[in-house]
Design a protein around this motif. Structure first.
Motif, short mmCIF file in Angstrom:
data_model
loop_
_atom_site.label_atom_id
_atom_site.label_comp_id
_atom_site.label_asym_id
_atom_site.label_seq_id
_atom_site.Cartn_x
_atom_site.Cartn_y
_atom_site.Cartn_z
N GLU A 340 -30.65 -45.69 -19.80
CA GLU A 340 -30.53 -46.64 -21.14
C GLU A 340 -29.39 -47.83 -20.88
O GLU A 340 -29.12 -48.49 -21.87
CB GLU A 340 -30.21 -45.87 -22.50
N ASN A 341 -28.73 -47.45 -19.74
CA ASN A 341 -27.52 -48.37 -19.32
C ASN A 341 -27.86 -49.36 -18.26
O ASN A 341 -28.47 -49.03 -17.24
CB ASN A 341 -26.24 -47.31 -18.70
N LYS A 342 -27.38 -50.49 -18.79
CA LYS A 342 -27.80 -51.70 -17.51
C LYS A 342 -26.95 -51.64 -16.14
O LYS A 342 -27.33 -51.87 -15.06
CB LYS A 342 -27.40 -53.08 -18.29
N GLN A 343 -25.61 -50.95 -16.56
CA GLN A 343 -24.81 -50.95 -15.27
C GLN A 343 -24.67 -49.42 -15.25
O GLN A 343 -24.24 -48.58 -15.99
CB GLN A 343 -23.44 -51.50 -15.56
N ILE A 344 -24.72 -48.93 -13.82
CA ILE A 344 -24.32 -47.45 -13.50
C ILE A 344 -23.46 -47.58 -12.45
O ILE A 344 -23.06 -48.55 -11.68
CB ILE A 344 -25.72 -46.82 -13.12
N THR A 384 -25.71 -53.40 -11.27
CA THR A 384 -26.35 -53.66 -12.39
C THR A 384 -27.84 -53.72 -11.91
O THR A 384 -28.45 -53.99 -11.25
CB THR A 384 -25.88 -55.26 -12.60
N LEU A 385 -28.61 -52.92 -12.95
CA LEU A 385 -29.79 -52.89 -12.70
C LEU A 385 -30.85 -54.06 -13.49
O LEU A 385 -30.32 -54.73 -14.52
CB LEU A 385 -30.48 -51.57 -13.57
N GLN A 386 -31.86 -54.38 -13.30
CA GLN A 386 -32.99 -54.92 -13.88
C GLN A 386 -33.84 -54.47 -15.03
O GLN A 386 -34.03 -53.00 -14.61
CB GLN A 386 -33.87 -55.96 -12.93
N GLY A 414 -23.84 -44.01 -18.84
CA GLY A 414 -23.50 -43.57 -19.93
C GLY A 414 -22.65 -42.36 -19.92
O GLY A 414 -21.56 -42.02 -19.29
N ASP A 415 -22.82 -41.31 -20.64
CA ASP A 415 -22.34 -40.05 -20.59
C ASP A 415 -22.95 -39.15 -20.06
O ASP A 415 -22.50 -37.79 -19.97
CB ASP A 415 -21.81 -39.43 -22.12
N PHE A 436 -34.91 -48.65 -16.14
CA PHE A 436 -33.69 -49.08 -17.09
C PHE A 436 -34.71 -49.47 -18.38
O PHE A 436 -35.16 -50.27 -18.27
CB PHE A 436 -32.92 -49.99 -16.42
N ARG A 437 -34.47 -48.53 -19.28
CA ARG A 437 -35.10 -49.01 -20.54
C ARG A 437 -33.98 -49.02 -21.79
O ARG A 437 -33.30 -48.15 -22.02
CB ARG A 437 -35.90 -47.94 -21.21
#
Length: 441
Positions: A340-344, A384-386, A414-415, A436-437
């Protein structure tokens, strides 16, 4: 003449058989002899793409009314798979949708003793105490007994529906069931269509969790491609020839293995991208089937239409087709995940002997990090994900002093954290599929 009559009769019988599932099917159940009956009615519409049947399930219990839209998919000539997600149209005076996953498996067509057509339910059992108790304490407690009766019907009672007419179900909502669009956010089990220029794509099947005797069946445009295929440690690859135009692929969970549910994953590789259709995805948990659609724009090269001039011979020329770029290496999908995170954040290190390994990373066909030295000391970097599907490709730049090229990769989103293991060489890349949602409030 006799031969033509035989062909005509065969066409009529085949057409009749194709329509056997459409129409209205009824079932009546009494929780105990003096109780009000619970009436179940299944209305099935005409098939689209030879295998997709829109349907409406209506349950009445005295003045109580429950109505749901759902998708049924043809598994073979006598069986319909039941969609996991039933969209509620009416639920009054309480909700029973939370127990609808129990109504799963297949409906098998047969004849009753009185020669009536019937559909018998064969469930795949869900042993989930949390699901079993869900919803009993919601709302007015005066309905608790009625809720228990409805839950028991969906959970364990034998259900055999008798056909009462052959009139196909019609409704303005049918297009959103069998042909979903981006504007329609209701998921009945069908993924968004994918367009490809390919005539042949590569399939792979793998288990996302334990190897626990899961089996799957794969249907393409009504044709059986795999029948009760066991998912095991052996790598499976299959070249699938696409029909020109729409190809509807239905992946069926034949069972839930030794550890429910079925966690099979269908991976389809085209020349443009790689796609994952996964039973372990939350939307497909304990599903009977999932449906993928691939639209092939491929057309066979044709001869030129040169016209003769006088008595001169005509030269027939084939249309020139631009050659596709050769694929240098095979690919192994090491994991599929949803975030759920745009950046990992990625962390990579050598979990074995530090031997000079080096890898490069491609995100969605763009090299983002090249010649990363894999050492005991970890290295971290962000990506950064699309929106939607993202493909991470890991390529070995060398084999180090101790082949193959190996590394430990930790993904932070995220966590949450997930660890996977890279194992590449000069003939084999690793693929990590990330969907990525964004979280919706």
């Amino acid at each position: 003449m006799r031969f033509l009559l035989g062909i005509l009769l065969l066409m009529i019988l085949t057409g009749a058989k194709a329509q056997n599932f459409t129409g209205t099917w009824d079932f009546k159940y009494r929780p105990y002899p003096t109780a009000l009956p619970i009436n179940m009615q299944l209305n099935i519409g005409k098939a689209t793409e030879k295998m997709l049947y829109p349907a409406n399930l209506k349950i009445t219990y005295g003045d109580f009314i429950f109505s749901y839209e759902l998708l049924l998919v043809k598994k073979n000539s006598t069986q319909l798979g039941i969609g996991r997600n039933k969209y509620p149209i009416i639920e009054t005076p309480f909700k029973i949708k939370q127990w609808m996953p129990y109504l799963n498996g297949v409906l098998t067509l047969s004849k009753s003793k009185t020669r009536q057509a019937q559909l018998s339910l064969q469930r795949m059992w869900i042993d989930n105490f949390g699901l079993f108790m869900r919803g009993l304490d919601e709302g007015d407690e005066i309905y608790e007994s009625s809720k228990v009766n409805m839950r028991n019907l969906l959970y364990r009672e034998k259900i055999t529906l008798i056909k009462t007419n052959s009139t196909p179900w019609t409704n303005p909502h049918i297009p959103r069931i069998v042909a979903p669009t981006e504007k329609n956010n209701i998921y009945y089990g069908i993924y968004d269509p994918i367009t490809t220029k390919d005539s042949v794509v590569t399939l792979a099947i793998q288990d996302e969790e334990l190897i626990d005797a899961d089996t799957i069946t794969l249907i393409q445009n009504g044709r059986m491609i795999l029948n009760k295929h066991a998912i095991d440690e052996k790598k499976f690859s299959h070249e699938l020839h696409l029909d020109t135009g729409m190809n509807t692929l239905a992946l069926f969970a034949d069972n839930y293995g030794r550890k429910p549910p079925n966690t099979g994953n269908l991976i389809v590789k085209t020349s443009e991208n790689m796609y994952s259709f996964d039973f372990s995805n939350r939307s497909n948990a304990f599903a009977t089937f999932l449906v993928a659609k691939f639209y092939s724009t491929y057309s066979k090269p044709t001869l030129s239409d040169n016209q003769p001039i006088g008595n001169k011979p005509v030269k027939i020329q084939k249309k020139k087709i631009a050659p596709e770029k050769p694929i240098d290496r095979n690919t192994d999908v090491i994991a599929n995940m949803q975030v759920e995170n745009k950046q990992i954040e990625l962390e990579i290190w050598d979990g074995q002997v530090e031997d000079g390994d080096s890898v490069s990373l491609k995100l969605n066909n763009e090299w983002v990090h090249q010649k990363i030295a894999v050492k005991k000391t970890s290295k971290r970097f962000y990506l950064t994900l699309q929106p939607g599907k993202n493909t991470l490709l890991f390529r070995a730049d060398n084999l180090g002093s101790v082949p193959p090229n190996t590394a430990v990769l930790c993904i932070y989103y995220g966590d949450k954290t997930r660890t996977v293991y890279l194992d590449t060489d000069m003939k084999r890349d690793n693929i990590l599929n990330i969907e990525f949602r964004p979280k919706t409030n």
